[in-house]
Design a protein around this motif. Structure first.
Motif, PDB file in Angstrom:
ATOM      1  N   ASN A 181     -28.446 -21.825  29.801  1.00  0.00           N
ATOM      2  CA  ASN A 181     -29.875 -21.542  29.744  1.00  0.00           C
ATOM      3  C   ASN A 181     -30.314 -21.695  28.298  1.00  0.00           C
ATOM      4  OD1 ASN A 181     -29.593 -18.814  28.422  1.00  0.00           O
ATOM      5  ND2 ASN A 181     -28.557 -18.383  30.362  1.00  0.00           N
ATOM      6  N   VAL A 183     -31.824 -19.546  26.126  1.00  0.00           N
ATOM      7  CA  VAL A 183     -31.472 -18.477  25.179  1.00  0.00           C
ATOM      8  C   VAL A 183     -30.007 -18.603  24.772  1.00  0.00           C
ATOM      9  CG1 VAL A 183     -31.280 -15.995  24.831  1.00  0.00           C
ATOM     10  CG2 VAL A 183     -33.225 -16.904  26.076  1.00  0.00           C
ATOM     11  N   GLN A 184     -29.153 -18.892  25.744  1.00  0.00           N
ATOM     12  CA  GLN A 184     -27.740 -19.045  25.396  1.00  0.00           C
ATOM     13  C   GLN A 184     -27.517 -20.281  24.518  1.00  0.00           C
ATOM     14  OE1 GLN A 184     -25.169 -18.700  28.776  1.00  0.00           O
ATOM     15  NE2 GLN A 184     -23.307 -18.709  27.542  1.00  0.00           N
ATOM     16  N   ASP A 187     -28.478 -19.127  21.200  1.00  0.00           N
ATOM     17  CA  ASP A 187     -27.460 -18.208  20.703  1.00  0.00           C
ATOM     18  C   ASP A 187     -26.263 -18.980  20.135  1.00  0.00           C
ATOM     19  OD1 ASP A 187     -26.576 -15.409  20.502  1.00  0.00           O
ATOM     20  OD2 ASP A 187     -25.027 -15.999  21.935  1.00  0.00           O
ATOM     21  N   ARG A 191     -24.979 -19.377  16.175  1.00  0.00           N
ATOM     22  CA  ARG A 191     -23.613 -19.127  15.725  1.00  0.00           C
ATOM     23  C   ARG A 191     -23.082 -20.285  14.887  1.00  0.00           C
ATOM     24  NH1 ARG A 191     -20.549 -16.331  20.952  1.00  0.00           N
ATOM     25  NH2 ARG A 191     -20.352 -14.362  19.869  1.00  0.00           N
ATOM     26  N   LEU A 192     -23.570 -21.491  15.181  1.00  0.00           N
ATOM     27  CA  LEU A 192     -23.079 -22.661  14.465  1.00  0.00           C
ATOM     28  C   LEU A 192     -23.869 -22.951  13.199  1.00  0.00           C
ATOM     29  CD1 LEU A 192     -22.490 -24.879  17.606  1.00  0.00           C
ATOM     30  CD2 LEU A 192     -20.708 -24.153  16.007  1.00  0.00           C
ATOM     31  N   LEU A 193     -25.154 -22.612  13.196  1.00  0.00           N
ATOM     32  CA  LEU A 193     -26.015 -23.035  12.087  1.00  0.00           C
ATOM     33  C   LEU A 193     -26.324 -21.921  11.099  1.00  0.00           C
ATOM     34  CD1 LEU A 193     -28.566 -25.283  14.027  1.00  0.00           C
ATOM     35  CD2 LEU A 193     -26.784 -26.051  12.442  1.00  0.00           C
ATOM     36  N   ASN A 213     -32.681 -12.122  19.768  1.00  0.00           N
ATOM     37  CA  ASN A 213     -31.455 -12.883  19.581  1.00  0.00           C
ATOM     38  C   ASN A 213     -31.089 -13.029  18.111  1.00  0.00           C
ATOM     39  OD1 ASN A 213     -29.924 -15.677  19.250  1.00  0.00           O
ATOM     40  ND2 ASN A 213     -29.336 -14.684  21.161  1.00  0.00           N
ATOM     41  N   LEU A 216     -29.066 -10.332  16.633  1.00  0.00           N
ATOM     42  CA  LEU A 216     -27.631 -10.358  16.933  1.00  0.00           C
ATOM     43  C   LEU A 216     -26.837 -11.092  15.857  1.00  0.00           C
ATOM     44  CD1 LEU A 216     -27.387 -11.283  20.720  1.00  0.00           C
ATOM     45  CD2 LEU A 216     -26.925  -9.091  19.653  1.00  0.00           C
ATOM     46  N   HIS A 217     -27.497 -11.993  15.143  1.00  0.00           N
ATOM     47  CA  HIS A 217     -26.781 -12.819  14.185  1.00  0.00           C
ATOM     48  C   HIS A 217     -26.875 -12.299  12.758  1.00  0.00           C
ATOM     49  CE1 HIS A 217     -25.987 -15.766  17.303  1.00  0.00           C
ATOM     50  NE2 HIS A 217     -27.194 -15.492  17.738  1.00  0.00           N
TER      51      HIS A 217
ATOM     52  N   GLN B  16     -26.075 -28.262   2.931  1.00  0.00           N
ATOM     53  CA  GLN B  16     -25.226 -27.495   3.832  1.00  0.00           C
ATOM     54  C   GLN B  16     -23.752 -27.805   3.584  1.00  0.00           C
ATOM     55  OE1 GLN B  16     -26.716 -27.824   7.874  1.00  0.00           O
ATOM     56  NE2 GLN B  16     -24.756 -27.084   8.657  1.00  0.00           N
ATOM     57  N   TRP B  89     -13.341 -19.491  12.830  1.00  0.00           N
ATOM     58  CA  TRP B  89     -13.347 -20.237  14.086  1.00  0.00           C
ATOM     59  C   TRP B  89     -13.432 -21.723  13.837  1.00  0.00           C
ATOM     60  CZ3 TRP B  89     -16.978 -23.624  15.296  1.00  0.00           C
ATOM     61  CH2 TRP B  89     -18.191 -23.517  14.636  1.00  0.00           C
ATOM     62  N   ARG B 191     -19.245  -8.137  21.105  1.00  0.00           N
ATOM     63  CA  ARG B 191     -20.433  -7.932  20.281  1.00  0.00           C
ATOM     64  C   ARG B 191     -20.841  -6.461  20.262  1.00  0.00           C
ATOM     65  NH1 ARG B 191     -24.339 -13.163  21.605  1.00  0.00           N
ATOM     66  NH2 ARG B 191     -24.160 -13.950  19.501  1.00  0.00           N
ATOM     67  N   MET B 342     -30.546 -10.420  25.765  1.00  0.00           N
ATOM     68  CA  MET B 342     -30.717 -10.912  24.402  1.00  0.00           C
ATOM     69  C   MET B 342     -29.947 -12.197  24.124  1.00  0.00           C
ATOM     70  SD  MET B 342     -30.353  -7.266  22.479  1.00  0.00           S
ATOM     71  CE  MET B 342     -30.592  -7.774  20.784  1.00  0.00           C
ATOM     72  N   SER B 343     -28.861 -12.413  24.857  1.00  0.00           N
ATOM     73  CA  SER B 343     -28.009 -13.550  24.515  1.00  0.00           C
ATOM     74  C   SER B 343     -27.950 -14.599  25.617  1.00  0.00           C
ATOM     75  CB  SER B 343     -26.591 -13.047  24.198  1.00  0.00           C
ATOM     76  OG  SER B 343     -25.995 -12.485  25.354  1.00  0.00           O
ATOM     77  N   GLY B 344     -28.819 -14.481  26.622  1.00  0.00           N
ATOM     78  CA  GLY B 344     -28.815 -15.483  27.686  1.00  0.00           C
ATOM     79  C   GLY B 344     -27.676 -15.300  28.661  1.00  0.00           C
TER      80      GLY B 344
END
Lengths: 475, 475
Positions: A181, A183-184, A187, A191-193, A213, A216-217, B16, B89, B191, B342-344
């Motif tokens: 979806n 939002v995921q 998410d 996490r990657l950027l 969201n 959370l990061h 980056q 990771w 989390r 919040m995270s899908g």
């Protein structure tokens, strides 16, 4: 330093509750960096816990680098209190009024839902969806046992590639990655950027889950008002220079909640400035397909080195068919595929098959065309109704699901929404879409749900009451 | 301090790439805390980038608290280099041999899959699944438009409540929360339960995605060898005392890859020790339904204040019907529901309906009974075959999907797996399940996939070659 007693609750170990309470005191600055804690004996008396429990908690806090200890001298609050990750998302747990109002937006079913973020069930082409589901279930090619393809079902990604091409975004299929979806998808991209401590720019107002969201990061959030003219670009440049956000997360077309789309000129200026300040864009395009004549997407203009594109079908087909997708630069696309495997984000092949069938057989295109037209008609009527009510629109309605309107002077949106809930009507007051008091007098209207006599009657009546009895607002 | 040139690649901004390269140098300790960076002029020459680009990167590094600067004196590596979140990771991205071997486990389809983590398609009751899908799609109660219920479809959670009750775990339905799959359930629990810098205990060997997922959360991982006798409990106590892990993530019944289940006595000792050291347990029970006579689960013994329980249907029904579930203490269950929003992570109602139908109509129970029996029979035959091959089992096969066997002396599992891939056969060498060299001489066999003459013929032939030409292993 003042250490107060902790009101221990059932359900989690005391050690953990002590760790949380102390962490909070340190992270909020209530306990100053470098200050000395009372002795273990004193602390265990104050808190009414054993020394064993207390030492366990102190050990964990040391492990988090929140405390330091020095042989024989006791425990001290660590000097570097700029902790990378704070637990701010805990603040977003549903204790507050906003959550009480937000919850029904995603849960309650019922007729009176002018605040809804989705189209009504009967607007969706549920027969075509059920048909695609049936044929996907019948197909012998459906693999029941497998997890799905990590990057996403290839025929679906090829169909998406064609769709994107018609929208001016031509990319190799390897750079199109499905996600369960949107939002995921966001998410995983975050996490990657992003890293804790980075700064991210958001529109004000914007979709409330963006704030949730991002929390959370552990990133810092800065916002800038999104206006009919796009941005105040002088203010944007100042903000980019002052805060150096590494990311800008935005909905470029038919933004939620304002309904605003960046014009080509606005988009150009925006891209120029963000490129200059090396601020990468995550472009959410969840609503673009509802626009009668969508302007070019940011990713199509500036390319995937500067813009990562995110879209899906939760608003146009069904929130139940979990297929969204990310279009990204090659390395990011490869990393995202790995992130899907590592975090449980691989998309169900059954859903991918369903969406693939609807895209390739043309039923999605036909459905989309009907929806766009129906929205335009409903939106025009709702716009007129809102004006009759005394609401003010910052710009003329131009399509899509939402109208963002300022309530008549003196009417408090949150209180109105609370009253409405009592009558089974779900509203979306402005405060849900950001923490800026400036949005408190506005409200988001779903034109499909609002184009109903019963909705308008109930709302009109509530508004009359609110106008004559100006509210005592607690804020 | 030595600053080397950066080999810039296409696809992400230079800023980056500089930030990543410098971050790595600092986080790995290559650049010592407190050391001074060369001047901006020197750096921009070494790297061949503009001062503007460089300053942008330095600003970001300061934002991450990796660098400090002092007016006129230049940039310094920050003193506190115990960064809360490291990007470990990234190390897990598929550059290495292990990833090359791991990838086909989740992707390739084909006949020869003794290394697979799933049952073969024809073992699953795909007709019953398709039947449940059809009736879910037909049902007028299926809401196409909605996102699904945040905590999970109530009738399904009630069916799960009954199932759990028969397994000795009686909980209110409010404490049963669905998740789209087990890895995502784990990811959301991490989390909520862990913070960067916390220590987490894992079994050695264990499911490789446990390592991968924990790396996303920036926790320290400690491992202890999982043996037929459970643990060396003296070593466990020492480890708990020395490292104070706040969490222990384990598969209690039919562990992947060893097939080991904690006996009641082992479970009791384990629970006693982890309680004493306040180490909370996340119990993964993905395989328990494949056990002919499962021992009591840890959550049933010690309760949800000490053990959070996680299970699902990806191994027993279909990885494509994305329904797993978490059973947790009340506050954690409530927080998990918020985390889903919040995270899908909200589960698709269509899939929930499918699993609900199979549970409530008894077809799941019948299917499970058949699978367990069929596994027992296949496992007995595969056990005999492996012994004939000269492989050694650390304990007799007692049910479930996996046998963990030591290869004949001198045979290198990874090399064997590489050779097998050339012949279209997917193996699961021990090195995939942890970073401990002790597992390098073992291999996981899926008894359903291995109970095939063709698989055994190809494996036998490969093994003969490997025995006569002892390998020169690069490790």
């Amino acid at each position: 330093m003042f250490v107060s007693a902790i009101a221990f609750t059932e359900g989690s170990p005391k050690v953990q509750q002590i760790v949380e309470a102390f962490s909070q005191a340190i992270e909020t600055g209530e306990w100053a960096p470098g200050s000395k804690l009372p002795s273990v004996r004193e602390l265990s008396e104050t808190l009414g816990v054993s020394k064993f429990t207390l030492n366990e908690a102190l050990d964990r806090l040391r492990g988090r680098n929140l405390l330091t200890s020095s042989q024989g001298r006791g425990y001290f609050v660590a000097m570097d209190t700029a902790r990378a990750v704070s637990s701010t998302w805990v603040d977003l747990l549903p204790q507050d009024l906003l959550s009480v109002l937000r919850r029904p937006l995603v849960t309650v079913n019922g007729d009176l839902r002018p605040g809804s973020g989705h189209l009504p069930e009967e607007w969706l082409n549920s027969e075509a969806i059920r048909q695609a589901m049936r044929s996907a279930v019948r197909a012998p090619s459906l693999r029941i046992a497998g997890l799905g393809t990590p990057a996403g079902l290839l025929p679906l990604r090829q169909a998406l590639q064609q769709k994107l091409h018609t929208e001016g975004l031509s990319v190799p299929v390897e750079q199109i990655i499905t996600t369960p979806n949107t939002v995921q998808g966001l998410d995983m991209l975050m996490r990657l950027l992003a890293r804790p401590g980075d700064t991210v720019l958001l529109d004000a107002p914007c979709y409330f889950n963006f704030h949730a969201n991002l929390a959370l990061h552990g990133v810092k959030v800065v916002t800038l008002e999104r206006r009919p003219e796009g941005f105040d670009f002088t203010a944007l440049e100042q903000l980019l220079a002052d805060h150096r956000p590494s990311l800008y997360l935005t909905t470029s077309v038919l933004q939620n909640p304002t309904g605003h789309s960046f014009s080509p000129g606005q988009a150009f200026r925006l891209l120029q400035l963000t490129q200059q300040y090396h601020c990468h864009i995550i472009e959410d395009d969840l609503y673009g397909d509802l626009h009668p004549n969508p302007p070019p997407r940011l990713a199509a203009l500036a390319g995937l080195d500067h813009v990562t594109y995110l879209s899906g079908f939760s608003k146009t087909l069904s929130a139940n068919t979990r297929v969204s997708y990310v279009v990204a630069a090659p390395q990011l696309a490869a990393n995202l595929t790995n992130m899907k495997l590592m975090s449980g984000g691989v998309t169900s092949e059954l859903f991918e098959q369903i969406v693939y069938r609807m895209l390739s057989e043309g039923s999605y295109a036909r459905h989309r065309k009907r929806m766009v037209q129906r929205l335009i008609e409903a939106g025009g009527r709702v716009e007129q109704w809102l004006k009759r009510c005394g609401c003010e629109l910052s710009m003329p309605y131009e399509g899509g699901m939402f109208i963002w309107a300022r309530l008549p002077a003196g009417v408090d949106g949150e209180q109105l929404a609370q009253e409405a809930l009592k009558q089974g009507m779900v509203l979306a007051p402005g405060a849900l879409f950001g923490y800026d008091p400036a949005h408190r007098d506005s409200m988001r209207f779903n034109v499909a749900h609002s184009d109903e006599p019963r909705v308008q009657q109930v709302f009109d009546a509530l508004l009359e009451v609110a106008k004559v009895s100006p509210t005592k607002n607690a804020y």
